[in-house]
Design a protein around this motif. Structure first.
Motif, short mmCIF file in Angstrom:
data_model
loop_
_atom_site.label_atom_id
_atom_site.label_comp_id
_atom_site.label_asym_id
_atom_site.label_seq_id
_atom_site.Cartn_x
_atom_site.Cartn_y
_atom_site.Cartn_z
N ASN A 117 48.95 11.55 14.61
CA ASN A 117 50.38 11.10 15.05
C ASN A 117 50.66 11.78 16.07
O ASN A 117 49.49 12.87 16.72
CB ASN A 117 50.51 11.92 13.41
N PRO A 118 51.44 11.45 16.82
CA PRO A 118 51.88 12.32 18.36
C PRO A 118 51.58 13.49 17.52
O PRO A 118 52.14 14.55 16.84
CB PRO A 118 53.07 11.67 17.86
N GLY A 119 50.97 14.44 18.99
CA GLY A 119 50.90 15.91 18.77
C GLY A 119 49.29 16.06 18.25
O GLY A 119 49.53 17.74 18.18
N ASP A 120 48.72 15.63 17.22
CA ASP A 120 47.52 15.93 16.57
C ASP A 120 46.43 16.42 17.29
O ASP A 120 46.77 15.97 18.39
CB ASP A 120 47.33 14.61 15.66
N GLU A 121 45.84 17.22 17.16
CA GLU A 121 45.17 18.04 18.30
C GLU A 121 43.50 17.20 17.04
O GLU A 121 43.52 17.33 15.49
CB GLU A 121 44.63 19.03 17.99
N VAL A 122 42.80 16.96 17.91
CA VAL A 122 41.51 16.33 17.39
C VAL A 122 40.36 17.09 17.87
O VAL A 122 40.46 16.87 19.73
CB VAL A 122 41.39 15.00 17.78
N LEU A 123 39.23 18.38 17.82
CA LEU A 123 38.74 18.40 17.99
C LEU A 123 37.15 17.50 17.65
O LEU A 123 36.97 16.81 17.65
CB LEU A 123 38.33 19.70 16.14
N LEU A 124 36.89 18.30 19.01
CA LEU A 124 35.60 17.07 20.06
C LEU A 124 34.96 17.80 20.56
O LEU A 124 35.33 18.69 22.11
CB LEU A 124 36.59 16.55 21.26
N PRO A 125 33.94 17.61 20.09
CA PRO A 125 32.32 18.83 20.03
C PRO A 125 32.70 18.32 21.77
O PRO A 125 32.12 16.82 22.04
CB PRO A 125 31.54 18.08 19.54
N ALA A 126 32.29 19.35 23.12
CA ALA A 126 31.32 18.71 24.08
C ALA A 126 29.52 19.29 24.40
O ALA A 126 28.96 20.70 23.67
CB ALA A 126 32.20 19.40 25.06
N PRO A 127 29.65 18.71 24.99
CA PRO A 127 29.91 17.48 25.90
C PRO A 127 29.60 16.19 24.44
O PRO A 127 29.45 16.30 23.47
CB PRO A 127 28.14 17.46 26.58
N TYR A 128 30.64 16.02 25.29
CA TYR A 128 30.99 14.70 24.67
C TYR A 128 31.14 12.68 24.77
O TYR A 128 30.93 13.24 26.43
CB TYR A 128 32.53 14.64 24.03
N TRP A 129 30.89 11.84 24.58
CA TRP A 129 31.04 10.29 25.47
C TRP A 129 32.14 10.43 25.70
O TRP A 129 33.64 11.12 25.29
CB TRP A 129 30.85 9.81 24.21
N THR A 130 32.34 9.79 27.23
CA THR A 130 34.14 10.38 28.31
C THR A 130 35.02 9.15 27.54
O THR A 130 36.38 9.54 27.79
CB THR A 130 33.31 9.65 29.76
N THR A 131 34.66 8.05 26.50
CA THR A 131 35.67 7.39 25.51
C THR A 131 36.75 8.13 24.77
O THR A 131 37.96 8.00 24.77
CB THR A 131 35.12 6.06 25.42
N TYR A 132 35.81 9.43 24.39
CA TYR A 132 36.35 10.19 22.82
C TYR A 132 37.96 10.80 24.08
O TYR A 132 39.05 10.24 22.68
CB TYR A 132 36.11 10.76 23.02
N PRO A 133 38.12 11.41 24.71
CA PRO A 133 39.97 11.68 25.14
C PRO A 133 40.36 10.51 25.03
O PRO A 133 41.27 11.25 24.84
CB PRO A 133 39.25 12.91 25.52
N GLU A 134 39.93 9.93 25.93
CA GLU A 134 40.98 8.64 26.30
C GLU A 134 41.54 8.04 25.26
O GLU A 134 42.58 8.05 25.02
CB GLU A 134 40.76 7.78 27.34
N ALA A 135 40.93 8.01 24.54
CA ALA A 135 41.10 7.27 23.30
C ALA A 135 41.96 7.77 22.16
O ALA A 135 43.06 7.56 21.79
CB ALA A 135 40.17 6.67 22.21
#
Length: 399
Positions: A117-135
């Motif tokens: 939902n708007p404003g929710d945070e998603v933890l993204l282990p890095a290095p990551y596939w380039t599409t994840y943060p944009e999605a």
């Protein structure tokens, strides 16, 4: 005359896929006659197995495939996916918990749309596939990078995740084997992360598209197999592209709790409706048919993996963790930065990648596409001769 209304601010903020951009540039140079060796694309160089192609050809002769079919996928394919999920991920699901998508990328997009939902945070282990943060951003979420370097084999710990968690944390991206690093979490590491997510009620988006491409006797344990109680808050993303050399067929899927999958199915009914029926029939053949050619692909990748790790490790200033899955190597090249090469002094991996393309005619993807600078991604899903030639050019450049 009134000025035209502005374009979408949301889409204007989305960057082009860095991997596809580098691959397109390499192909353009090759088309122009330059002898470029490209490690950019995450795409097997093998032909799709003939029995899969034959199934598609047979599907073309069946008029039933010329019509609309259920938006969530053909029942026979969803049954095959359910069987594969039980076989490889240890999770028993019904076909109603599956949506067939136009490639794994659409499944990733719809997974975030279903749980963020708007404003929710998603933890993204890095290095990551380039599409994840944009999605994540397209779902109005906020990607929160959690970086693990080469000294950790690019795998995050529970302690790191907990340090990044806030009351707004809604989801975690979990990828094993990893794109871009090839790292594979152990059973114990997977279980610890899964139990942590369950404890805090955090959704898990687990990308398993490389789960069948593992080496040295390693098993890519699904997070729902390691922590069965987490299945109610986990969406699995998968597809036939990598295992069966079917990248252009555009056939993926998502598996998860019935309520989340229903939302994704509703979205898809308006977004794209059903996936191409011929590709769906081909995927049925891939999943239910003989697996010996896919195993042959895996063995070829393993041979190439060992070769590229060995040859890259000969370059002074390059640290190469041993990847145990997927078909990528992710060397730490910080030791090459700030030094003069061919009259230039690159200070970032982006500048280094440009230098490599200009001076050695080798295409690699810089670490900036996947997180912090200082790293390069090389796919070894290309022919043996080209693979060796490209690395030898790098050895000469950095001698």
């Amino acid at each position: 005359m009134t000025e035209r209304a502005p374009l979408s601010r949301k889409l204007s903020a989305i960057a082009e896929s860095a991997t596809l951009k580098v691959d397109a540039k390499a192909k353009a140079l090759q088309a122009a006659g330059r002898p470029v060796v490209s490690y950019a694309a995450g795409e097997p160089d093998f032909a799709t197995p003939q029995f899969i192609v034959d199934a598609a050809a047979a599907a073309l002769r069946d008029p039933a495939n010329f019509r609309y079919t259920p938006a969530a996928g053909l029942p026979v394919l969803r049954e095959a996916i359910a069987a594969k999920t039980l076989r490889d991920s240890g999770l028993e699901v019904s076909p109603a918990q599956i949506v067939v998508t136009n490639g794994g990328k659409q499944a990733v997009y719809q997974a975030f749309q279903a749980v963020v939902n708007p404003g929710d945070e998603v933890l993204l282990p890095a290095p990551y596939w380039t599409t994840y943060p944009e999605a994540v951003r397209l779902a109005d979420g906020i990607p929160v990078e959690v970086f693990a370097g080469a000294e950790q084999d690019y795998k995050v710990t529970v302690e790191q995740l907990e340090a990044a968690r806030t009351p707004r944390t809604t989801a975690l991206v979990f990828v094993s084997p990893s794109n871009p690093t090839g790292s594979v979490y152990t059973l114990e590491e997977t279980r610890a992360i899964g139990e942590w997510a369950v404890e805090h009620g955090i959704w898990i988006i687990s990308d398993e598209i490389y789960q069948n491409l593992v080496y040295e006797g390693v098993k890519a344990t699904s997070i729902v197999e390691a922590v069965p109680e987490g299945a109610g808050q986990t969406i699995l993303v998968n597809g036939v592209a990598k295992t069966y050399a079917m990248t252009g067929w555009r056939l993926g899927w998502m598996v998860g709790p019935a309520d989340a999958i229903k939302l994704a199915a509703n979205l898809q009914s308006h977004l794209s409706s059903n996936v191409n029926n011929v590709a769906q029939r081909a995927a049925v053949a891939a999943l239910n048919g003989p697996q010996d050619e896919a195993e042959g692909f895996r063995q070829a990748f393993d041979r190439r993996r060992r070769l590229i790790v060995s040859e890259l490790s000969k370059i002074d200033g390059v640290v190469v963790p041993n990847p145990l899955g997927a078909f990528y190597v992710y060397p730490d090249v910080r030791g090459l930065l700030g030094r003069e090469w061919a009259g230039s002094i690159p200070t970032t991996s982006l500048e280094l990648a440009d230098l490599i393309l200009d001076q050695a005619e080798v295409a690699v993807v810089p670490g900036e596409a996947f997180g912090p600078s200082g790293y390069l991604r090389l796919s070894y899903a290309l022919g043996d001769d080209a693979l060796l030639e490209g690395v030898q050019r790098l050895q000469r450049l950095f001698a």
